[in-house]
Design a protein around this motif. Structure first.
Motif, short mmCIF file in Angstrom:
data_model
loop_
_atom_site.label_atom_id
_atom_site.label_comp_id
_atom_site.label_asym_id
_atom_site.label_seq_id
_atom_site.Cartn_x
_atom_site.Cartn_y
_atom_site.Cartn_z
N SER A 20 45.86 11.93 38.43
CA SER A 20 45.22 11.74 37.36
C SER A 20 46.01 10.31 36.73
O SER A 20 47.02 10.12 36.64
CB SER A 20 45.37 12.56 36.03
N PRO A 84 36.73 19.84 35.59
CA PRO A 84 37.34 19.95 34.10
C PRO A 84 38.94 20.04 34.38
O PRO A 84 39.36 20.56 35.56
CB PRO A 84 36.75 21.15 33.50
N GLU A 85 39.76 19.70 33.45
CA GLU A 85 41.05 19.73 33.57
C GLU A 85 41.76 18.68 34.83
O GLU A 85 42.82 19.17 35.00
CB GLU A 85 41.50 21.29 33.41
N ASP A 86 41.05 17.72 34.96
CA ASP A 86 41.50 16.76 35.89
C ASP A 86 41.90 17.45 37.40
O ASP A 86 42.84 17.20 37.91
CB ASP A 86 42.97 16.12 35.50
N VAL A 87 41.18 18.55 37.94
CA VAL A 87 41.38 19.15 39.13
C VAL A 87 40.31 18.48 39.96
O VAL A 87 39.18 18.04 39.49
CB VAL A 87 40.86 20.73 39.03
#
Length: 126
Positions: A20, A84-87
């Motif tokens: 990220s 989602p959640e920068d995966v």
């Protein structure tokens, strides 16, 4: 009139660089990644490759005629999908075994290529 291709070339990236906030961590970015196959699920067609202590998921559902062997080195080209959640997971469109590749030399040549491209861009600006 020829149609223009919308498929972009896979930009070489090290697994540790795909995080990220990095220049490579963009939805739909076309990347080329290399690593040792750590795990593979035939049910989900998801492979996990690793380089040093970094692991990365590859969706291989569109690949044909590629056998997966744990411990072998693979290179994949595809588009990055950020969940989602920068995966992140790479949707592979090309995959190949690269067991004979010297990864240290590959990483050195990648750094030299980047330096050359940067110098080339800077020389055109001035």
């Amino acid at each position: 009139m020829m149609a223009t291709s919308t498929i972009k070339p896979g930009i070489p990236a090290l697994l540790k660089e795909i995080e990220s906030g990095s220049q490579f961590f963009k939805q739909g970015a076309s990347l080329r990644v290399t690593g040792m196959l750590h795990a593979y699920s035939e049910d989900t067609a998801v492979a996990v490759i690793a380089d040093a202590d970094i692991s990365f998921k590859i969706n291989t559902e569109h690949l044909r005629d590629l056998s997966f062997r744990i411990g072998s080195y693979y290179q994949f080209i595809g588009e990055l999908h950020i969940l989602p959640e920068d995966v992140a997971i790479l949707q592979a469109r090309v995959g190949r075994i690269v067991d004979g590749l010297d990864l240290n030399l590959y990483n050195q040549s990648l750094q030299l290529r980047r330096r050359f491209e940067s110098e080339l861009v800077n020389s055109r600006v001035t």
